[in-house]
Structures are given as structure tokens and as C-alpha cells.
Design an enzyme around this catalytic site. Structure first.
Site, mmCIF file in Angstrom:
data_model
loop_
_atom_site.group_PDB
_atom_site.id
_atom_site.type_symbol
_atom_site.label_atom_id
_atom_site.label_comp_id
_atom_site.label_asym_id
_atom_site.label_seq_id
_atom_site.Cartn_x
_atom_site.Cartn_y
_atom_site.Cartn_z
ATOM 1 C CG ASP A 109 -72.942 17.822 -42.746
ATOM 2 O OD1 ASP A 109 -73.380 18.719 -43.496
ATOM 3 O OD2 ASP A 109 -71.737 17.512 -42.689
ATOM 4 C CG ASP A 145 -83.156 21.902 -43.580
ATOM 5 O OD1 ASP A 145 -82.307 21.368 -42.838
ATOM 6 O OD2 ASP A 145 -83.073 21.894 -44.823
HETATM 7 C C1 LIG Z 1 -75.161 21.420 -44.291
HETATM 8 S S1 LIG Z 1 -73.758 22.447 -44.300
HETATM 9 C C2 LIG Z 1 -74.397 23.993 -43.637
HETATM 10 C C3 LIG Z 1 -73.486 25.136 -43.906
HETATM 11 C C4 LIG Z 1 -74.001 26.497 -43.381
HETATM 12 N N1 LIG Z 1 -74.057 26.509 -41.938
HETATM 13 C C5 LIG Z 1 -75.337 26.838 -43.986
HETATM 14 O O1 LIG Z 1 -76.338 26.818 -43.238
HETATM 15 O O2 LIG Z 1 -75.400 27.130 -45.178
HETATM 16 C C6 LIG Z 1 -72.864 21.806 -42.919
HETATM 17 C C7 LIG Z 1 -71.432 22.300 -42.854
HETATM 18 O O3 LIG Z 1 -70.842 21.808 -41.659
HETATM 19 C C8 LIG Z 1 -69.530 21.355 -41.949
HETATM 20 N N2 LIG Z 1 -69.213 20.348 -40.924
HETATM 21 C C9 LIG Z 1 -69.820 19.150 -40.737
HETATM 22 N N3 LIG Z 1 -69.321 18.514 -39.668
HETATM 23 C C10 LIG Z 1 -68.373 19.336 -39.159
HETATM 24 C C11 LIG Z 1 -67.491 19.222 -38.052
HETATM 25 N N4 LIG Z 1 -67.487 18.134 -37.272
HETATM 26 N N5 LIG Z 1 -66.627 20.227 -37.824
HETATM 27 C C12 LIG Z 1 -66.607 21.321 -38.629
HETATM 28 N N6 LIG Z 1 -67.430 21.484 -39.687
HETATM 29 C C13 LIG Z 1 -68.299 20.503 -39.950
HETATM 30 C C14 LIG Z 1 -69.606 20.830 -43.370
HETATM 31 O O4 LIG Z 1 -68.350 20.831 -43.998
HETATM 32 C C15 LIG Z 1 -70.584 21.809 -44.005
HETATM 33 O O5 LIG Z 1 -69.933 22.920 -44.587
#
Ligand SMILES: C[S@@+](CC[C@H](N)C(=O)[O-])C[C@H]1O[C@@H](n2cnc3c(N)ncnc32)[C@H](O)[C@@H]1O
Length: 194
Positions: A109, A145
Site C-alpha cells: 500500500d 510502482d
Molecule cells: C496494494 S496491495 C498489493 C497486493 C499484491 N502484492 C499485488 O502486488 O498485487 C497491498 C496488500 O498488502 C496488504 N497489507 C497491507 N498492509 C499489510 C500489513 N501490515 N500486513 C499484512 N498485509 C498488509 C493489503 O491487504 C493488500 O492486499
């Protein structure tokens, strides 16, 4: 919610997480960890290409992890598992014998507003926590990105005593994640536990 109730809930959640991790990781001591694995495409394919490794994907979102588990089941691969959990809490509750062999953080994120940058997963506190589970030489692979996240990561990792940025290692496996497919370009950063 009163603070003491909040603490009880957090402790319950961590106990459940600990139980799940013990079950899923039983019999293993070294794992490849993907943090924020989303829908699991990348990790299932990585596990298929590296069957000697045991891969764990974690994500905070239950709906995403449910899709990951379906993918793992369809694949029939014995060397990949998915658990719902927040990264800090997962690290805190990992079974003691588990060591991280390598780490992947792909398109985390971005927290685009400057006042929210402190929430980014790449931050000094998280890097210190991660380092406690990594022996010297363990590699973390980060891809984003978002240009200013990349620059932020260079600054934060570069200034951290437990990690050094390396340019002598190639990205180990190319398979576009869901977020990579949506992006026009991206940057990768590889750093090593010192
Ligand atoms: C922007 S998405 C990217 C997902 C995947 N890596 C991709 O590139 O398609 C970020 C993911 O990280 C997870 N996420 C964010 N903060 C996190 C944390 N502290 N612990 C575990 N998962 C987390 C979110 O739920 C989300 O599914």
C-alpha cells in the site's frame, strides 16, 4: 472500546494467529515469506517454480487470503500456504524455530499523502522487527510502482543499521502481480541483512 477490552481482543487474535502459524508451518524451519500477498498469484507460481522452498503468504484481508487458499488448493502444491494476519503480528507470533530464508514485499500500500508515509510497511521499526527473524545474508525484495515510495525506501533502508541495499543480485522470479499488471512502470529494490 475500553483499552483493557482492546488488549484482550488483540491477545486473543494473536493466540489464534499463533495456532494457525504453528499448524501451517509444522515440519518446516526456513520459509520464503511474502508480505501483503494479495490474491496469491505470484506466490503460487513462485512455489511451483521453486518446489524445494516452503512459501508462506500473508495478508491482512481475509477475502484475499480465502482466494489465495483456493488457488493453493487448485494447484495441489504442498510447499505453499497462506495465513491471514498483519505483518507485525505475524512476525511476533511466528513459531520460534522458524527462520526467514527470503522476503518479498510486492506493491505494498503506497500511502501517498506525506503525512501518512509513516504507515508504510517499509519503515525503520518494521525493518528492525523483520531483521530479528533474518540471519545475516537474508534478502528482502521490494517492488513498487510509486516513485516517491521507492525513493523513501532507498532512504529508510539505506539508513538502517540491519540492512544494506544491494545491486549485485537479480530479481529472482518474474511473474506480474495483480498490482503490477495495473501499473505502467515500477521500481525494484533488493536489500540484504547485515
Ligand atoms: C496494494 S496491495 C498489493 C497486493 C499484491 N502484492 C499485488 O502486488 O498485487 C497491498 C496488500 O498488502 C496488504 N497489507 C497491507 N498492509 C499489510 C500489513 N501490515 N500486513 C499484512 N498485509 C498488509 C493489503 O491487504 C493488500 O492486499
Amino acid at each position: 472500546m475500553p483499552y483493557d477490552q482492546h488488549i484482550v481482543r488483540v491477545n486473543q487474535r494473536k493466540e489464534e494467529l499463533k495456532g494457525k502459524l504453528e499448524k501451517e508451518l509444522s515440519g518446516f524451519s526456513e520459509i520464503s515469506l511474502e508480505i501483503g500477498c494479495g490474491h496469491g498469484h505470484w506466490l503460487v507460481d513462485y512455489a511451483a517454480a521453486n518446489q524445494e522452498k516452503f512459501c508462506l503468504g500473508i495478508d491482512m484481508m481475509g477475502s484475499r487470503i480465502r482466494r489465495c487458499i483456493k488457488k493453493q488448493e487448485r494447484s495441489g502444491l504442498p510447499n505453499v500456504r497462506f495465513v491471514q494476519g498483519e505483518a507485525f503480528e505475524v512476525l511476533e507470533t511466528l513459531p520460534e524455530k522458524i527462520k526467514l530464508e527470503e522476503v518479498f514485499i510486492l506493491f505494498p500500500d503506497p500511502w501517498p499523502k506525506k503525512r501518512h508515509w509513516k504507515n508504510r510497511i517499509i519503515n525503520p521499526k518494521f525493518l528492525s522487527q523483520l531483521a530479528t527473524f533474518c540471519q545475516q545474508g537474508v534478502i528482502t525484495h521490494f517492488r513498487t510502482d510509486v516513485e516517491d515510495y521507492y525513493n523513501w525506501a532507498i532512504e529508510v533502508v539505506g539508513g538502517h543499521p540491519n540492512w544494506e541495499i544491494t545491486t549485485d543480485i537479480e530479481w529472482p522470479f518474474e511473474r506480474a502481480t495483480v498490482f503490477q499488471e495495473r501499473s505502467e512502470s515500477y521500481h525494484s529494490l533488493i536489500f540484504r541483512r547485515v
